[in-house]
Design a protein around this motif. Sequence first.
Motif, mmCIF file in Angstrom:
data_model
loop_
_atom_site.group_PDB
_atom_site.id
_atom_site.type_symbol
_atom_site.label_atom_id
_atom_site.label_comp_id
_atom_site.label_asym_id
_atom_site.label_seq_id
_atom_site.Cartn_x
_atom_site.Cartn_y
_atom_site.Cartn_z
ATOM 1 N N ASN A 179 10.701 -59.655 12.939
ATOM 2 C CA ASN A 179 10.287 -58.587 13.866
ATOM 3 C C ASN A 179 10.027 -59.131 15.274
ATOM 4 O OD1 ASN A 179 9.901 -57.536 11.137
ATOM 5 N ND2 ASN A 179 8.926 -55.802 12.141
ATOM 6 N N LEU A 200 5.721 -50.955 15.615
ATOM 7 C CA LEU A 200 4.265 -51.138 15.619
ATOM 8 C C LEU A 200 3.710 -51.603 16.966
ATOM 9 C CD1 LEU A 200 1.554 -51.222 14.121
ATOM 10 C CD2 LEU A 200 2.132 -53.554 13.394
ATOM 11 N N SER A 216 -1.303 -44.637 13.946
ATOM 12 C CA SER A 216 -1.299 -44.377 12.508
ATOM 13 C C SER A 216 -0.881 -45.651 11.788
ATOM 14 C CB SER A 216 -0.303 -43.265 12.156
ATOM 15 O OG SER A 216 -0.713 -42.057 12.729
ATOM 16 N N PHE A 218 0.557 -47.015 8.650
ATOM 17 C CA PHE A 218 1.334 -46.392 7.571
ATOM 18 C C PHE A 218 1.058 -47.055 6.220
ATOM 19 C CE2 PHE A 218 4.581 -45.496 11.124
ATOM 20 C CZ PHE A 218 4.024 -44.266 11.409
ATOM 21 N N ARG A 231 4.670 -58.249 7.832
ATOM 22 C CA ARG A 231 5.916 -58.602 8.515
ATOM 23 C C ARG A 231 5.742 -59.953 9.204
ATOM 24 N NH1 ARG A 231 6.796 -54.791 5.975
ATOM 25 N NH2 ARG A 231 7.860 -52.835 6.507
ATOM 26 N N ARG A 295 5.125 -44.918 5.357
ATOM 27 C CA ARG A 295 6.331 -44.393 6.000
ATOM 28 C C ARG A 295 7.503 -44.592 5.040
ATOM 29 N NH1 ARG A 295 8.095 -47.045 11.700
ATOM 30 N NH2 ARG A 295 8.430 -48.868 10.371
ATOM 31 N N ASP A 298 9.827 -47.946 4.196
ATOM 32 C CA ASP A 298 9.171 -49.223 4.518
ATOM 33 C C ASP A 298 9.046 -50.106 3.286
ATOM 34 O OD1 ASP A 298 8.861 -48.987 7.208
ATOM 35 O OD2 ASP A 298 6.732 -48.464 7.163
HETATM 36 C C1 UD1 Z 1 11.985 -51.739 11.862
HETATM 37 C C2 UD1 Z 1 13.181 -51.342 11.089
HETATM 38 C C3 UD1 Z 1 14.081 -52.517 10.931
HETATM 39 C C4 UD1 Z 1 14.497 -53.004 12.297
HETATM 40 C C5 UD1 Z 1 13.264 -53.301 13.128
HETATM 41 C C6 UD1 Z 1 13.687 -53.548 14.541
HETATM 42 C C7 UD1 Z 1 12.370 -49.497 9.668
HETATM 43 C C8 UD1 Z 1 12.102 -49.064 8.264
HETATM 44 N N1 UD1 Z 1 12.782 -50.765 9.805
HETATM 45 O O1 UD1 Z 1 11.321 -52.787 11.146
HETATM 46 O O2 UD1 Z 1 15.228 -52.192 10.189
HETATM 47 O O3 UD1 Z 1 15.273 -54.164 12.181
HETATM 48 O O4 UD1 Z 1 12.370 -52.199 13.133
HETATM 49 O O5 UD1 Z 1 12.586 -53.893 15.316
HETATM 50 O O6 UD1 Z 1 12.206 -48.754 10.592
HETATM 51 N N2 UD1 Z 1 3.669 -49.413 11.432
HETATM 52 C C9 UD1 Z 1 2.507 -48.680 11.442
HETATM 53 N N3 UD1 Z 1 2.342 -47.730 12.411
HETATM 54 C C10 UD1 Z 1 3.268 -47.484 13.374
HETATM 55 C C11 UD1 Z 1 4.471 -48.252 13.373
HETATM 56 C C12 UD1 Z 1 4.622 -49.197 12.370
HETATM 57 O O7 UD1 Z 1 1.640 -48.862 10.587
HETATM 58 O O8 UD1 Z 1 3.061 -46.603 14.218
HETATM 59 C C13 UD1 Z 1 3.852 -50.441 10.395
HETATM 60 C C14 UD1 Z 1 5.081 -50.229 9.536
HETATM 61 O O9 UD1 Z 1 4.783 -49.423 8.432
HETATM 62 C C15 UD1 Z 1 5.427 -51.664 9.152
HETATM 63 C C16 UD1 Z 1 4.972 -52.491 10.363
HETATM 64 O O10 UD1 Z 1 4.038 -51.669 11.069
HETATM 65 O O11 UD1 Z 1 4.681 -52.060 8.048
HETATM 66 C C17 UD1 Z 1 6.105 -52.843 11.278
HETATM 67 O O12 UD1 Z 1 6.829 -51.689 11.614
HETATM 68 P P1 UD1 Z 1 7.997 -51.679 12.707
HETATM 69 O O13 UD1 Z 1 7.499 -52.313 13.956
HETATM 70 O O14 UD1 Z 1 8.529 -50.305 12.808
HETATM 71 O O15 UD1 Z 1 9.088 -52.673 12.127
HETATM 72 P P2 UD1 Z 1 9.839 -52.639 10.696
HETATM 73 O O16 UD1 Z 1 9.659 -51.366 10.010
HETATM 74 O O17 UD1 Z 1 9.459 -53.878 9.978
#
Ligand code: UD1
Length: 335
Positions: A179, A200, A216, A218, A231, A295, A298
């Motif tokens: 990430n 995130l 939020s 998730f 992550r 979400r 995830d």
């Molecule tokens: C996401 C993509 C992944 C992509 C990457 C690019 C999905 C399912 N996966 O990864 O394919 O390569 O982005 O950067 O979308 N979270 C919260 N609240 C939020 C946002 C996120 O709790 O408002 C949590 C998510 O549930 C997760 C973690 O934070 O556990 C990271 O989320 P995120 O930054 O969206 O990355 P990925 O889902 O790992």
Amino acid sequence: MSKILVTGGLGYIGSHTVVELQDEGYDVVIIDNLSNSSIEVLSRITSITGVKPAFEQIDLKNKEDVKQFFKKYTIDGVIHFAASKAVGESVDEPLKYYENNITTLTYVLKEMTANNVKNFIFSSSCTVYGQADELPITENAPTKPAESPYGATKKMGEIIIEDTTKATDLNAIALRYFNPIGAHETAKIGELPLGVPQNLIPYVVQTAAGIRECLSVFGDDYDTPDGTAIRDYIHVVDLAKAHIVALNRLLKNENKAKCEFFNIGTGTGSSVLDVINAFEKATNKKVNYKTVDRRAGDITSAFADTSLANKELGWKAELSLEVALASSWKWQESL
Ligand code: UD1
């Protein structure tokens, strides 16, 4: 001085990589269609490095433009970032993703092989592993069925590239990013916010800045120590540097296979709550948050075994989560 084409070079990871390439003395030419980037990034890169990279506003979907580009420039290597990357959007508009990420890839590879350009670095993703059975994830972990068209384009992209290396003189390295977060220390380049953040860190930062009311989280019922998902968050500057060492490896013919795959992460997993705590510690800012349902799509936990990249590329992530989060905050403030 080798001339390197960076597609998507005005985007988030692309722009940081252009800076590192120029710092290493590479001559860079950028292709970008500005679909998810701003032309202003070009002058920002220039103000960091003191060198203006060549720029061609080309949409890689235009086959003829790609052809003309490779006639105009003599290129030694290509780092290919240009792609669409919003997971949710890819579910709603799959054809956009297959066209933007796959059709364009075939055009670039076709012109590379036609013009005897042999070195190719590809932006892949840890998404190819899905929820891996074993952690940390090594490159030998089996790939899993993609959760989204976006994920499918990364899997297919790897296959297309490997097949091409088997049939031609092309050598390739696919970097499987975990990430990417953070911004350049100058706060002159970073991830450009576009609407409501899906990832995130942009959401955390905008919440601390008062742009969003409440983050939020998730899910807090995952099978992890604090219940939130884990992550491997890697500073975009560390990630950018991985591209330079991968490129050097190809240019010096040090690669051990025609197509190689490397995990690019820190090797450390952090939960969502770890990230919030680290952000608050690094910035002295409070993040309002509440827990909501998981979400869809995830996974529970993903972090890299980076020993292959450490050994073969001589590369290791150096910047901490706190440093990365502080740089994201500094970037937000500069906006
Ligand atoms: C996401 C993509 C992944 C992509 C990457 C690019 C999905 C399912 N996966 O990864 O394919 O390569 O982005 O950067 O979308 N979270 C919260 N609240 C939020 C946002 C996120 O709790 O408002 C949590 C998510 O549930 C997760 C973690 O934070 O556990 C990271 O989320 P995120 O930054 O969206 O990355 P990925 O889902 O790992």
